[in-house]
Design a protein around this motif. Structure first.
Motif, PDB file in Angstrom:
ATOM      1  N   ALA A 192       0.833  -1.209   0.000  1.00 48.73           N
ATOM      2  CA  ALA A 192       0.000   0.000   0.000  1.00 48.73           C
ATOM      3  C   ALA A 192       0.864   1.254   0.000  1.00 48.73           C
ATOM      4  O   ALA A 192       0.552   2.248  -0.666  1.00 48.73           O
ATOM      5  N   ALA A 193       1.953   1.215   0.736  1.00 49.30           N
ATOM      6  CA  ALA A 193       2.839   2.377   0.811  1.00 49.30           C
ATOM      7  C   ALA A 193       3.554   2.648  -0.503  1.00 49.30           C
ATOM      8  O   ALA A 193       4.050   3.762  -0.722  1.00 49.30           O
ATOM      9  N   ASN A 194       3.614   1.639  -1.375  1.00 50.34           N
ATOM     10  CA  ASN A 194       4.311   1.783  -2.656  1.00 50.34           C
ATOM     11  C   ASN A 194       3.395   2.119  -3.825  1.00 50.34           C
ATOM     12  O   ASN A 194       3.884   2.332  -4.938  1.00 50.34           O
ATOM     13  N   VAL A 195       2.083   2.125  -3.612  1.00 53.57           N
ATOM     14  CA  VAL A 195       1.155   2.428  -4.706  1.00 53.57           C
ATOM     15  C   VAL A 195       1.287   3.900  -5.087  1.00 53.57           C
ATOM     16  O   VAL A 195       1.239   4.778  -4.223  1.00 53.57           O
ATOM     17  N   ARG A 196       1.441   4.158  -6.381  1.00 55.14           N
ATOM     18  CA  ARG A 196       1.617   5.534  -6.849  1.00 55.14           C
ATOM     19  C   ARG A 196       0.482   6.008  -7.754  1.00 55.14           C
ATOM     20  O   ARG A 196       0.408   7.188  -8.082  1.00 55.14           O
ATOM     21  N   VAL A 197      -0.391   5.111  -8.173  1.00 56.11           N
ATOM     22  CA  VAL A 197      -1.496   5.519  -9.040  1.00 56.11           C
ATOM     23  C   VAL A 197      -2.624   6.087  -8.193  1.00 56.11           C
ATOM     24  O   VAL A 197      -2.670   5.875  -6.973  1.00 56.11           O
ATOM     25  N   PRO A 198      -3.552   6.830  -8.793  1.00 52.43           N
ATOM     26  CA  PRO A 198      -4.705   7.340  -8.038  1.00 52.43           C
ATOM     27  C   PRO A 198      -5.437   6.211  -7.308  1.00 52.43           C
ATOM     28  O   PRO A 198      -5.579   5.106  -7.841  1.00 52.43           O
ATOM     29  N   LEU A 199      -5.905   6.514  -6.118  1.00 56.80           N
ATOM     30  CA  LEU A 199      -6.424   5.484  -5.224  1.00 56.80           C
ATOM     31  C   LEU A 199      -7.633   6.013  -4.476  1.00 56.80           C
ATOM     32  O   LEU A 199      -7.595   7.092  -3.882  1.00 56.80           O
ATOM     33  N   LEU A 200      -8.711   5.250  -4.528  1.00 55.69           N
ATOM     34  CA  LEU A 200      -9.944   5.592  -3.813  1.00 55.69           C
ATOM     35  C   LEU A 200     -10.330   4.436  -2.908  1.00 55.69           C
ATOM     36  O   LEU A 200     -10.400   3.288  -3.359  1.00 55.69           O
ATOM     37  N   LEU A 201     -10.583   4.729  -1.651  1.00 59.27           N
ATOM     38  CA  LEU A 201     -11.130   3.757  -0.713  1.00 59.27           C
ATOM     39  C   LEU A 201     -12.591   4.102  -0.456  1.00 59.27           C
ATOM     40  O   LEU A 201     -12.898   5.198   0.026  1.00 59.27           O
ATOM     41  N   LEU A 202     -13.482   3.165  -0.794  1.00 57.70           N
ATOM     42  CA  LEU A 202     -14.906   3.303  -0.490  1.00 57.70           C
ATOM     43  C   LEU A 202     -15.225   2.344   0.654  1.00 57.70           C
ATOM     44  O   LEU A 202     -15.096   1.124   0.503  1.00 57.70           O
ATOM     45  N   SER A 203     -15.613   2.879   1.793  1.00 60.51           N
ATOM     46  CA  SER A 203     -15.896   2.020   2.944  1.00 60.51           C
ATOM     47  C   SER A 203     -17.347   2.147   3.372  1.00 60.51           C
ATOM     48  O   SER A 203     -18.026   3.130   3.058  1.00 60.51           O
ATOM     49  N   GLY A 204     -17.810   1.132   4.080  1.00 60.48           N
ATOM     50  CA  GLY A 204     -19.163   1.140   4.605  1.00 60.48           C
ATOM     51  C   GLY A 204     -19.184   1.678   6.020  1.00 60.48           C
ATOM     52  O   GLY A 204     -18.391   1.242   6.869  1.00 60.48           O
ATOM     53  N   GLY A 205     -20.082   2.619   6.286  1.00 59.39           N
ATOM     54  CA  GLY A 205     -20.167   3.196   7.617  1.00 59.39           C
ATOM     55  C   GLY A 205     -20.573   2.194   8.684  1.00 59.39           C
ATOM     56  O   GLY A 205     -20.311   2.404   9.868  1.00 59.39           O
ATOM     57  N   ARG A 206     -21.195   1.081   8.256  1.00 59.79           N
ATOM     58  CA  ARG A 206     -21.625   0.040   9.195  1.00 59.79           C
ATOM     59  C   ARG A 206     -20.772  -1.215   9.063  1.00 59.79           C
ATOM     60  O   ARG A 206     -21.143  -2.287   9.536  1.00 59.79           O
ATOM     61  N   SER A 207     -19.622  -1.085   8.430  1.00 60.62           N
ATOM     62  CA  SER A 207     -18.754  -2.245   8.230  1.00 60.62           C
ATOM     63  C   SER A 207     -18.159  -2.727   9.550  1.00 60.62           C
ATOM     64  O   SER A 207     -17.828  -1.920  10.425  1.00 60.62           O
ATOM     65  N   ASP A 208     -17.994  -4.046   9.666  1.00 64.70           N
ATOM     66  CA  ASP A 208     -17.277  -4.606  10.807  1.00 64.70           C
ATOM     67  C   ASP A 208     -15.933  -5.192  10.368  1.00 64.70           C
ATOM     68  O   ASP A 208     -15.250  -5.845  11.143  1.00 64.70           O
ATOM     69  N   VAL A 209     -15.539  -4.917   9.118  1.00 63.29           N
ATOM     70  CA  VAL A 209     -14.258  -5.400   8.596  1.00 63.29           C
ATOM     71  C   VAL A 209     -13.215  -4.278   8.585  1.00 63.29           C
ATOM     72  O   VAL A 209     -12.047  -4.501   8.881  1.00 63.29           O
ATOM     73  N   VAL A 210     -13.630  -3.062   8.228  1.00 61.91           N
ATOM     74  CA  VAL A 210     -12.746  -1.905   8.370  1.00 61.91           C
ATOM     75  C   VAL A 210     -13.299  -1.008   9.466  1.00 61.91           C
ATOM     76  O   VAL A 210     -14.486  -1.066   9.797  1.00 61.91           O
ATOM     77  N   SER A 211     -12.432  -0.207  10.023  1.00 64.12           N
ATOM     78  CA  SER A 211     -12.821   0.687  11.118  1.00 64.12           C
ATOM     79  C   SER A 211     -12.101   2.015  10.939  1.00 64.12           C
ATOM     80  O   SER A 211     -11.249   2.171  10.057  1.00 64.12           O
ATOM     81  N   ARG A 212     -12.439   2.973  11.775  1.00 62.40           N
ATOM     82  CA  ARG A 212     -11.755   4.264  11.713  1.00 62.40           C
ATOM     83  C   ARG A 212     -10.250   4.083  11.868  1.00 62.40           C
ATOM     84  O   ARG A 212      -9.441   4.730  11.210  1.00 62.40           O
ATOM     85  N   ASP A 213      -9.854   3.157  12.767  1.00 69.40           N
ATOM     86  CA  ASP A 213      -8.424   2.930  13.006  1.00 69.40           C
ATOM     87  C   ASP A 213      -7.746   2.342  11.772  1.00 69.40           C
ATOM     88  O   ASP A 213      -6.645   2.779  11.406  1.00 69.40           O
ATOM     89  N   THR A 214      -8.363   1.337  11.141  1.00 73.69           N
ATOM     90  CA  THR A 214      -7.709   0.717   9.978  1.00 73.69           C
ATOM     91  C   THR A 214      -7.697   1.667   8.787  1.00 73.69           C
ATOM     92  O   THR A 214      -6.746   1.667   7.997  1.00 73.69           O
ATOM     93  N   VAL A 215      -8.734   2.486   8.659  1.00 81.42           N
ATOM     94  CA  VAL A 215      -8.761   3.479   7.578  1.00 81.42           C
ATOM     95  C   VAL A 215      -7.675   4.531   7.797  1.00 81.42           C
ATOM     96  O   VAL A 215      -6.930   4.883   6.872  1.00 81.42           O
ATOM     97  N   ASP A 216      -7.564   5.040   9.014  1.00 75.59           N
ATOM     98  CA  ASP A 216      -6.546   6.054   9.307  1.00 75.59           C
ATOM     99  C   ASP A 216      -5.142   5.503   9.058  1.00 75.59           C
ATOM    100  O   ASP A 216      -4.269   6.212   8.526  1.00 75.59           O
ATOM    101  N   GLU A 217      -4.924   4.267   9.454  1.00 76.94           N
ATOM    102  CA  GLU A 217      -3.622   3.648   9.219  1.00 76.94           C
ATOM    103  C   GLU A 217      -3.331   3.549   7.723  1.00 76.94           C
ATOM    104  O   GLU A 217      -2.216   3.856   7.270  1.00 76.94           O
TER     105      GLU A 217
END
Length: 292
Positions: free
Chosen positions: A222-247
Motif C-alpha cells: 500500500a505504501a508503494n502504490v503511486r497511481v490514483p487510489l480511492l477507498l470506499l468504505s461502509g459506515g456500518r462495516s465490521d471489517v474496516v474501522s476508523r483505526d484501519t482506515v486512518d492507518e
C-alpha cells in the motif's frame, strides 16, 4: 460521460497460467476507460452486475470475473489454493485488457490489487478503487464472514432454505433473494442438495489459515502504490474501522476516502446507486488529472 444503449454481456473463459479457467463477462468491449472488477472472498462476478451494467451504459468497458474456486470458474486440483495464484490471475487478466484498467476490488480483490500495484507491476492499473478493505482489518468481521461460509457444509434442500440463511446473515436488507437471484450462487450436487458456489477447500487454505500473516506485506505494498487510489468504505462495516482506515491513509497519503454511511462490508449490495456514483465521479477526476 454520455449514456448509450445498454451493453450486451459477452461471456467467455480465460485460461490462467496454470490452466485453471476463469469465467469472464465483458460489457461494452470497445468502451473507455476499461474497468476490471475483482470480487471478494466467497463472492462471484455477479456481485458487480448492477454497477457494471450502469457504467457500461455510460460507455465504459466493464470486465467482471469469477476468481478461481468461485462461481463458474475452475477449481484447483487437490484444493491447494494460495495467494500467489490469485495474484497471478489478476495480473494475467489485467494484461489481457486493451489498456491499463482501473481496478475495482472488493475485500480480497482489493488486497490483490494492492499487491499487484505496490509490488508486482506499478503501471499495470491506471487507478485502484478499494471496496471496504484496508491492509489491516478487523478480525471479528472476517470471522463472521467465515462462520457464515462454513455453516452449512451439507447444503440446503431448496432455494427457500438458502434465502432464509442469507436473510439472517444480512438482516438489514429488505426482502429475500429470489430463486433467480440465488441460482448463480448455488450448485446442485449428486445428492440433489444445493451448496454454495465456492470450493470448500478454499476455507482450509492459506487465504484463511494464514490471512493475517500477509498484513505486513499488504501494508508495504500500500505504501508503494503511486497511481490514483480511492477507498470506499461502509459506515456500518465490521471489517474496516476508523483505526484501519486512518492507518491506510497514513501509508497512502494520496488516497481519497469516501464512507457510505448506510453500507456494511457488502458495499456494492447495500448502497449500489451511491457506490456506482462514487466510482463514476472518481473516474472523471482521472480525465486529464494528475497521477501520483
Amino acid at each position: 460521460m454520455v449514456t448509450i444503449a445498454p451493453a450486451a454481456v459477452s461471456s467467455h473463459s480465460y485460461a490462467a497460467a496454470d490452466g485453471v479457467r476463469l469465467a469472464v463477462d465483458v460489457r461494452q468491449p470497445d468502451g473507455r476507460p476499461a474497468l476490471l472488477f475483482a470480487h471478494g472472498f466467497g463472492q462471484t462476478r455477479h456481485a458487480w452486475t448492477a454497477t457494471a451494467a450502469a457504467l457500461a451504459g455510460e460507455g465504459l468497458r466493464c470486465v467482471t470475473f469469477d476468481s478461481r474456486g468461485h462461481g463458474e470458474s475452475g477449481r484447483v486440483p487437490g484444493g491447494d489454493y494460495h495467494m500467489e495464484q490469485f495474484v497471478a490471475d489478476l495480473v494475467g487478466l489485467a494484461r489481457s485488457q486493451p489498456e491499463p484498467p482501473v481496478l475495482v476490488g472488493a475485500s480480497m480483490g482489493g488486497l490483490l490489487g494492492l499487491v499487484v500495484a505496490g509490488e508486482i507491476d506499478p503501471g499495470l492499473f491506471r487507478a485502484l478503487v478499494l471496496v471496504d478493505i484496508t491492509p489491516r482489518w478487523e478480525t471479528a468481521g472476517v470471522e463472521r464472514i467465515l462462520a457464515f461460509m462454513q455453516a452449512h457444509p451439507d447444503g440446503f434442500t431448496d432455494y427457500a432454505e438458502a434465502a432464509e440463511q442469507i436473510a439472517a446473515y444480512l438482516p438489514h436488507r429488505a426482502g429475500r433473494k429470489s430463486e433467480d437471484q440465488l441460482r448463480p450462487l448455488l450448485r446442485e450436487g449428486a445428492d440433489g442438495r444445493l451448496r454454495w458456489h465456492w470450493d470448500p477447500a478454499l476455507l482450509g487454505g492459506d487465504l484463511v489459515r494464514e490471512a493475517e500473516r500477509y498484513q505486513p506485506r499488504l501494508m508495504s505494498a500500500a505504501a508503494n502504490v503511486r497511481v490514483p487510489l480511492l477507498l470506499l468504505s461502509g459506515g456500518r462495516s465490521d471489517v474496516v474501522s476508523r483505526d484501519t482506515v486512518d492507518e491506510f491513509l497514513r501509508l497512502a497519503p494520496h488516497a481519497e476516502h469516501v464512507e457510505l454511511p448506510r453500507a456494511t462490508h457488502m458495499v456494492a449490495g447495500d448502497a449500489n446507486d451511491a457506490f456506482t456514483r462514487e466510482i463514476a465521479r472518481f473516474l472523471r477526476t482521472l480525465d486529464g488529472g494528475a497521477t501520483h
